[in-house]
Design an enzyme around this catalytic site. Structure first.
Site, PDB file in Angstrom:
ATOM      1  N   HIS A  25       0.844  -1.195   0.000  1.00 53.19           N
ATOM      2  CA  HIS A  25       0.000   0.000   0.000  1.00 53.19           C
ATOM      3  C   HIS A  25       0.884   1.251   0.000  1.00 53.19           C
ATOM      4  O   HIS A  25       2.098   1.184   0.022  1.00 53.19           O
ATOM      5  CB  HIS A  25      -0.985   0.019   1.169  1.00 53.19           C
ATOM      6  CG  HIS A  25      -0.422   0.456   2.472  1.00 53.19           C
ATOM      7  ND1 HIS A  25      -1.124   1.205   3.383  1.00 53.19           N
ATOM      8  CD2 HIS A  25       0.795   0.237   3.037  1.00 53.19           C
ATOM      9  CE1 HIS A  25      -0.379   1.420   4.446  1.00 53.19           C
ATOM     10  NE2 HIS A  25       0.781   0.865   4.275  1.00 53.19           N
TER      11      HIS A  25
ATOM     12  N   CYS B 255       5.748   6.310   4.676  1.00 53.86           N
ATOM     13  CA  CYS B 255       4.592   5.541   4.189  1.00 53.86           C
ATOM     14  C   CYS B 255       4.070   6.083   2.865  1.00 53.86           C
ATOM     15  O   CYS B 255       3.191   5.474   2.253  1.00 53.86           O
ATOM     16  CB  CYS B 255       3.459   5.566   5.216  1.00 53.86           C
ATOM     17  SG  CYS B 255       3.901   4.777   6.768  1.00 53.86           S
TER      18      CYS B 255
ATOM     19  N   HIS C 295       5.181   0.172  -0.306  1.00 57.12           N
ATOM     20  CA  HIS C 295       5.810  -0.714   0.688  1.00 57.12           C
ATOM     21  C   HIS C 295       4.707  -1.685   1.107  1.00 57.12           C
ATOM     22  O   HIS C 295       3.616  -1.658   0.517  1.00 57.12           O
ATOM     23  CB  HIS C 295       6.375   0.085   1.876  1.00 57.12           C
ATOM     24  CG  HIS C 295       5.340   0.731   2.712  1.00 57.12           C
ATOM     25  ND1 HIS C 295       4.672   1.869   2.323  1.00 57.12           N
ATOM     26  CD2 HIS C 295       4.816   0.403   3.923  1.00 57.12           C
ATOM     27  CE1 HIS C 295       3.799   2.217   3.254  1.00 57.12           C
ATOM     28  NE2 HIS C 295       3.857   1.337   4.227  1.00 57.12           N
TER      29      HIS C 295
ATOM     30  N   HIS D 106       3.023  -4.874   4.147  1.00 56.03           N
ATOM     31  CA  HIS D 106       2.912  -5.399   5.507  1.00 56.03           C
ATOM     32  C   HIS D 106       2.360  -6.832   5.493  1.00 56.03           C
ATOM     33  O   HIS D 106       1.664  -7.222   4.569  1.00 56.03           O
ATOM     34  CB  HIS D 106       1.956  -4.540   6.354  1.00 56.03           C
ATOM     35  CG  HIS D 106       2.412  -3.131   6.527  1.00 56.03           C
ATOM     36  ND1 HIS D 106       3.450  -2.800   7.345  1.00 56.03           N
ATOM     37  CD2 HIS D 106       1.974  -1.961   5.987  1.00 56.03           C
ATOM     38  CE1 HIS D 106       3.637  -1.487   7.313  1.00 56.03           C
ATOM     39  NE2 HIS D 106       2.763  -0.955   6.480  1.00 56.03           N
TER      40      HIS D 106
ATOM     41  N   ASP E 103      -5.148 -10.329  -0.184  1.00 53.40           N
ATOM     42  CA  ASP E 103      -3.903 -11.046   0.024  1.00 53.40           C
ATOM     43  C   ASP E 103      -3.020 -11.011  -1.225  1.00 53.40           C
ATOM     44  O   ASP E 103      -3.470 -11.350  -2.319  1.00 53.40           O
ATOM     45  CB  ASP E 103      -4.194 -12.506   0.401  1.00 53.40           C
ATOM     46  CG  ASP E 103      -2.929 -13.218   0.842  1.00 53.40           C
ATOM     47  OD1 ASP E 103      -2.064 -12.587   1.469  1.00 53.40           O
ATOM     48  OD2 ASP E 103      -2.797 -14.421   0.539  1.00 53.40           O
ATOM     49  N   HIS E 104      -1.763 -10.616  -1.029  1.00 54.57           N
ATOM     50  CA  HIS E 104      -0.809 -10.476  -2.129  1.00 54.57           C
ATOM     51  C   HIS E 104      -1.318  -9.505  -3.184  1.00 54.57           C
ATOM     52  O   HIS E 104      -1.070  -9.677  -4.378  1.00 54.57           O
ATOM     53  CB  HIS E 104      -0.454 -11.841  -2.736  1.00 54.57           C
ATOM     54  CG  HIS E 104       0.458 -12.655  -1.860  1.00 54.57           C
ATOM     55  ND1 HIS E 104       0.014 -13.311  -0.749  1.00 54.57           N
ATOM     56  CD2 HIS E 104       1.795 -12.897  -1.918  1.00 54.57           C
ATOM     57  CE1 HIS E 104       1.029 -13.933  -0.165  1.00 54.57           C
ATOM     58  NE2 HIS E 104       2.118 -13.708  -0.849  1.00 54.57           N
TER      59      HIS E 104
ATOM     60  N   GLU F  15      -1.078  -3.841  11.868  1.00 49.42           N
ATOM     61  CA  GLU F  15      -0.225  -3.537  10.726  1.00 49.42           C
ATOM     62  C   GLU F  15       1.217  -3.912  11.011  1.00 49.42           C
ATOM     63  O   GLU F  15       1.987  -4.256  10.120  1.00 49.42           O
ATOM     64  CB  GLU F  15      -0.338  -2.048  10.405  1.00 49.42           C
ATOM     65  CG  GLU F  15       0.201  -1.658   9.063  1.00 49.42           C
ATOM     66  CD  GLU F  15       0.287  -0.153   8.913  1.00 49.42           C
ATOM     67  OE1 GLU F  15      -0.511   0.381   8.134  1.00 49.42           O
ATOM     68  OE2 GLU F  15       1.147   0.485   9.565  1.00 49.42           O
TER      69      GLU F  15
END
Lengths: 137, 137, 137, 137, 137, 137
Positions: C14, C33, C39, C41, C79-80, C126
């Site tokens: 994100h 960020c 980047h 998480h 996811d991914h 996070e």
């Protein structure tokens, strides 16, 4: 008002099933948790009590008393035991995490009040992916 | 040489005992782990493999293959099962963590070699306070 | 009234930024960020539901249903994935943890009610040092 | 209304005792925590704040501000310190976890309000087996 | 050859310093760990032993013996104590994690051999961000 | 010989893919990790160094030096970055955990030797279910 939480642990076997169901019906409703040969868990129990800080000691309640109550009334009865077969306070009940958490509450609430605090929450963790909380009502 | 570790989990019931012992003798040697009504654990299994990085992919071995091998050969056989009664690769053996770790090694070593890596370590954690490691020799 | 919490996980990329800001302004407000190259998480999602225990099963709600709802409506979508670019229920929104938690609530609340429980809390972690909770109001 | 929790850590020495007690009386009430030569902990502090999401940023409050407040007002004063002897906001108080949690609340509540959020909970974990929570009333 | 690891915990105060240094010199070399008023930690100790599985029991070594050795020879001497002032096996030594780990090794190695296993590793964790390992040579 | 391990963390985006593959081929080999829009992780890095204890300090190596080396040479370059696009020591390489771990080794080994210790192991954890270890050969 302050809240203190004590963690204790126990290992036990159990099975989810209804006696009036066939093995197939139990498998359908309870999945692999209904295995007639049992399975088990490392349960992690968190007991939260609340009340006023005692100005004499700076404590809400002596943690060694809280730990002793949990160990005497719960851990010694369930640790390395079969929850369905051997635990007096679970007799005649389903061995689900929900009902085990609720039953633990009733097993320790009065003794905690006798030590000057009130029981706030019983949290029972069955695996790293799920836990149950009961607040007494 | 690079090492990769994959974690998988399973829940199972077991009992530590010798058939040729009385319940009293079993209790003396194996403690509360000898309870004839079983107890259980959330086992955590770490499988470490080693080898060269494949220059085509940047991988030692595809982690989805490693995970599949562990799940097919181990987890599906022990998860929500009774280790003493229901697990084919534990038949006739003690259900100690030591022997379970050793048996898991022999259950997966060849299949990992067939995927271009070598099994390095099986680590089996029975509780937050103890685990066993087996390196194949 | 009993509460059950289910944990699920997903990995995603994100970026925090406003389109009407320059890169310098974004850096000032959102810090690292706001990196335009993204980047990511390992997000950990805890969903807590509440209700009465079903006397037929000893369950509040079948955990396999709760897990399926979270996976179908959330995990398979994030996811991914890139939260800013690819997640339908985040379209046109900031990809902050606060707004992601709130959006997850609205994505699953009705389906949980259809299974006899009520959504109580969405907790989204996070990193090991911060998490957000949303209780629906 | 959204809730955000920030975790920070510090290591400190302390002792539980009353000056008007003898060493024997302190040992009876406070156990080994009354050791006159001190002992210590890795404390883990969780600060939860609440409020509305700022539509300009998608944030409740900038986490770097929250982290800075906790570090400046708490961590720099207690980390690698003796809580009984060296911490200004604990002067003249018992060094129990309960009173430390309550004192941390009063040390940071106003500064958090000045940044547009409200303090909701201070959770202070002394060991993996116990923690205290204070909600300000 | 099989390896078993047992985890035990203790809380203690300590200080890193040289008597022949001034406070300023100690601060320069040892940083805030040299605070003359002490600080402390929740230490986590992992003891790994190795050997052959006993065919009579399926055990390498009875874990209750291993746990008792660690508690009698280490935990009872360091728990809720000041490592610099009160621990006999640390007398005249620096209270660094390195030297504490090495000293724990010499404190328990013989007793473990008397129970049919060999000490393989002492791992001592001082915080979530650092730990020391000693393998006896 | 003593071993010390330091843990540091970073968050980053990455993608597994070969430029000479189509998106379909990448999906087949690398699965959802090949998403062209990136995904990300909270990486946890453990660096283990070894050597003799310095009799002047009781240290193997000052942990603040070890931490600074890791932060300057690794964390500042990868934290909140895109590993494929922005990290100088990963230029032209696959962004697999294996190759990232190996590259981190070469990035810090010399500097650690200059501080009187030797690098023993780089362990890089990508998720709670997998990690890679590299020992330099």
């Amino acid at each position: 008002m302050i809240y203190i939480t004590r963690r204790e642990r126990f290992n036990a076997a159990h099975r989810l099933f209804r006696k009036d169901y066939t093995d197939e019906e139990n498998l359908k409703v309870f999945g692999k948790c209904s295995n007639p040969n049992w399975h088990g868990h490392n349960y992690v129990l968190y007991v939260t009590v609340k009340g006023e800080i005692n100005p004499e000691t700076g404590f809400l309640m002596n943690l060694s008393d809280l730990s002793r109550i949990i160990r005497e009334r719960i851990v010694e009865k369930v640790d390395h035991k079969n929850i369905n077969l051997e635990v007096d306070f679970m007799a005649g009940k389903y061995a689900s995490t929900e009902i085990l958490a609720e039953s633990i509450w009733h097993q320790i609430a009065d003794d905690i009040e006798n030590h000057g605090a009130r029981l706030h929450c019983v949290r029972l963790q069955e695996s790293e992916n799920n836990y149950v909380e009961y607040f007494g009502e």
